[in-house]
Design a protein around this motif. Structure first.
Motif, mmCIF file in Angstrom:
data_model
loop_
_atom_site.group_PDB
_atom_site.id
_atom_site.type_symbol
_atom_site.label_atom_id
_atom_site.label_comp_id
_atom_site.label_asym_id
_atom_site.label_seq_id
_atom_site.Cartn_x
_atom_site.Cartn_y
_atom_site.Cartn_z
ATOM 1 N N GLU A 93 0.765 -1.196 -0.018
ATOM 2 C CA GLU A 93 0.051 0.026 0.187
ATOM 3 C C GLU A 93 0.939 1.290 0.001
ATOM 4 N N SER A 94 1.908 1.241 0.890
ATOM 5 C CA SER A 94 2.757 2.208 0.922
ATOM 6 C C SER A 94 3.578 2.632 -0.313
ATOM 7 N N GLU A 95 3.764 1.670 -1.170
ATOM 8 C CA GLU A 95 4.634 1.828 -2.368
ATOM 9 C C GLU A 95 3.517 2.347 -3.565
ATOM 10 N N ILE A 96 2.377 1.836 -3.508
ATOM 11 C CA ILE A 96 1.159 2.394 -4.135
ATOM 12 C C ILE A 96 1.250 3.988 -4.157
ATOM 13 N N ASP A 97 1.057 4.440 -2.736
ATOM 14 C CA ASP A 97 1.080 5.767 -2.347
ATOM 15 C C ASP A 97 2.063 6.575 -2.700
ATOM 16 N N HIS A 98 3.246 6.167 -2.727
ATOM 17 C CA HIS A 98 4.248 6.799 -3.186
ATOM 18 C C HIS A 98 4.363 7.061 -4.667
ATOM 19 N N ARG A 99 3.606 6.207 -5.284
ATOM 20 C CA ARG A 99 3.667 6.195 -6.730
ATOM 21 C C ARG A 99 2.696 7.301 -7.351
ATOM 22 N N ILE A 100 1.852 7.108 -6.598
ATOM 23 C CA ILE A 100 0.358 8.134 -7.148
ATOM 24 C C ILE A 100 -0.165 9.236 -6.216
ATOM 25 N N ALA A 101 0.717 9.430 -5.014
ATOM 26 C CA ALA A 101 0.005 10.589 -4.189
ATOM 27 C C ALA A 101 -0.212 11.718 -4.672
ATOM 28 N N ASP A 102 0.540 12.358 -5.444
ATOM 29 C CA ASP A 102 0.229 13.549 -6.389
ATOM 30 C C ASP A 102 -0.944 13.615 -7.050
ATOM 31 N N LEU A 103 -1.446 12.259 -7.569
ATOM 32 C CA LEU A 103 -2.708 12.231 -8.446
ATOM 33 C C LEU A 103 -3.856 12.456 -7.130
#
Lengths: 424, 424
Positions: free
Chosen positions: A192-202
């Motif tokens: 989950e944290s890796e997903i967040d890292h990749r799309i947090a700006d969106l």
């Protein structure tokens, strides 16, 4: 645009002995109609606390929708609380009283004084007819333009009242023309944290469509929700965002919406005319159970061996006793021999195997609780093993290892042919 | 006495696409501990609205218990909102950070900055350890003595945190003594309607203790709940009722309270120095998965074969091709050969086997969807088969057949020696 909060009334909702399913139903229907549901509340049969909850909800939202507490008994207090909160008294709704009298005549029962109470509604309120019971619903109005809509708690009465009367009323009053469309991207093999890292700006940039990440048991769903005046418009708003997220999560999205990992695996196996078997130690049958969830799985799943005892690893999978003696049951060598043995002896084209320490006992200094080896025997006699240490208790380790094994199989299948079309 | 309101955080709870089951669980456990639950709320991922909900709840109750919104992503806002509502800033909880670092090192992943956020807690808060995930829970305190307890929304993390940490904390802090004591009698091999028929008069006669029957997946629990000022008093109220119910349900009660069917089976196998293996077709690994749930199950469970394809029934269980050809895979003859084959080839003293039609496809006129044969090969080469038609969809049939197989094994084990002491 209109915003509401939901209030479910009833002490029984707060004892935890029943799960409130009304709220999800009401929330879903209102969201579909383009109503913003800000919050939901459950409150006991206590007049003062119902009033306080209504007042604070009305300070945040345009209106409140309640369910429950409209019956004839002394602990049905919703109507009184609404009058208190909005500063209204009650008046008789003659049509509801007539209907009630007809009902009691028809069933040959005597109408009691407390039934008459059900035909009283807040002054100036609009009646929401009840086609399936005696208590009418209503929408009461505050001096400041806020409203409180009240419906019975019995699902069979509430649901038609909501869809046939309350939703059309809100649509008309607030000229609602929008609805919510949702698209779910289902991922595996990524935290989950890796997903967040990749799309947090969106995430941050977008209010509509809105993005949410939901984690469950080693898998994460990314939800994209768009509000628009038609499903087509919503789809048009979702498409570019979905494409961008899929680009950033390339290699991790196994499916969409209601698709399951085991279902996608089954389809890929079928498409490539492959079959799979399992050789499970620490996962104890869970991979087989997952693969057989899909209807028709007998076409792609041959069967498996739950090799819990070392003797079964030898007798049913052909693991060499010497390998067990030299490296121990939880080792790369054993997990590879298990997978290769399954392919050979169960006559499948692929096999997935697990061996590990689910705990709480059985750990050593080199082999802690949570250590799991997973191997995949591929076509042409290849075999690949991976070592992971899973956190959590016995059940969590067993479940996460099962998901990881399925994730490994899925990864292999998507790469199996360079140009595999994505399952949609 | 202490009163609380519950707040579930998450926009997904307000879209109606999932039913919130956490709230009922938390309400139930708190009510059992003697906590008054005044109201419950669900609120979206909006900092301002979470703060407003917390403040109005704290104006009515002594404390608030929240679930959800503690994850690492930008829309996880519970902690910030709690700090706003109570006027606190945050501090690092070093123990939680260390645990998280260990976790990421173990799984070989990089810890991101947003994970560190999870180790920050409101200043002066008491940590509620999370045994099953990375985000710690906590209890934060307001200057006026109110409190806000925050737990993750993932049920597998929240439930043990609640029962092992939050409830004991509340018990101690508020010296809770009036509570509800619950005794659960767990049954198998008997229908809910039959239980109702046998004990309905006790139901009606008793308000305190109160009796409830809860059915789930082919098993029923009979709950006896007594409200008293001490657990001893409650126990004294429960005992005579429990004895009467056990008399009426003789032969169906496999255990009490937290005991599981597979755990009781494991204990019985150990006591009699027996071992079991499985030969599963339609249950696809579910019996093995159930038997391996119990820690230490490797002592009583040898392993199994998931014989989905007929070729595996032949190669790994020694079922005769002629038996398959003459009677079909779903037959008494095949299920008996499967069980006997498992005993012989997996070298266990007992074996349980299943073959059936889980659907939706595969039915014939004589063999409808839901038809399942279950056999038990006992000691001394005996074998016994039972035919059942289970209702429901594929998942329900697979689950009910698994429970029935375990129920058959349990029944055999309790009768195995005439004077087996009851598991308590």
């Amino acid at each position: 645009m209109v915003s509401v909060e939901l209030v479910a009334v009833g002490t029984e909702l707060l004892l935890g002995q029943l799960v409130d399913t009304n709220t999800a139903f009401v929330a879903h229907r209102l969201a579909d109609a383009g109503v913003d549901v800000y919050a939901s509340h459950a409150v006991g049969d206590n007049r003062e606390r119902i009033v306080s909850t209504l007042r604070s909800a009305l300070s945040r939202a345009d209106g409140v929708v309640t369910t429950g507490g409209l019956g004839p008994t002394v602990d049905d207090l919703t109507k009184e609380a609404v009058c208190d909160a909005l500063g209204l008294d009650t008046e008789l709704d003659q049509a509801s009283l007539n209907k009630m009298e007809d009902f009691f005549t028809a069933v040959g029962r005597t109408m009691r004084e407390n039934n008459v109470k059900q035909a009283m509604i807040p002054r100036g309120a609009r009646v929401l007819p009840n086609a399936h019971g005696t208590a009418p619903g209503f929408v009461a109005f505050g001096a400041d333009g806020t409203f409180v809509a009240c419906m019975p708690g019995v699902p069979g009465e509430m649901k038609p009242m909501l869809t046939e009367h309350l939703v059309p009323f809100l649509r008309e009053r607030y000229a609602l023309s929008t609805g919510v469309t949702t698209r779910v991207l289902r991922t595996v093999n990524i935290a989950e944290s890796e997903i967040d890292h990749r799309i947090a700006d969106l995430f941050r940039a977008s209010e509509n469509p809105k993005i949410a990440v939901l984690a469950h048991g080693g898998r994460c769903d990314v939800k994209i929700m768009a509000k628009a005046s038609s499903p087509q418009d919503a789809q048009g708003m979702i498409a570019p965002l979905q494409a961008e997220i899929e680009r950033r999560l390339d290699g991790f999205v196994f499916g969409h919406d209601g698709e399951t990992l085991e279902g996608v695996i089954h389809d890929l196996l079928q498409r490539h005319q492959l079959t799979v078997s399992v050789a499970e130690s620490c996962t104890g049958g869970r991979i087989a159970a997952a693969l057989t969830r899909t209807p028709g799985s007998s076409k792609s799943f041959v069967g498996g061996v739950v090799a819990y005892d070392n003797s079964v690893k030898i007798s049913h999978l052909g693991v060499a006793r010497q390998t067990l003696d030299s490296f121990g049951a939880v080792s790369e060598q054993v997990v590879c021999e298990m997978a290769l043995g399954a392919v050979e002896r169960l006559a499948s084209t692929l096999a997935i195997s697990t061996t590990g320490i689910a705990g709480p006992d059985g750990a050593t200094r080199e082999k802690p609780v949570g250590l799991v080896w997973i191997a995949l025997a591929g076509t042409n006699g290849t075999v690949n093993a991976r070592r992971t240490e899973f956190p959590g208790n016995r059940a969590a380790i067993q479940d996460r290892a099962t998901t990881a094994a399925l994730g490994m199989l899925w990864k292999y299948l998507t790469a199996w042919e360079p140009n595999v079309p994505r399952p949609t």
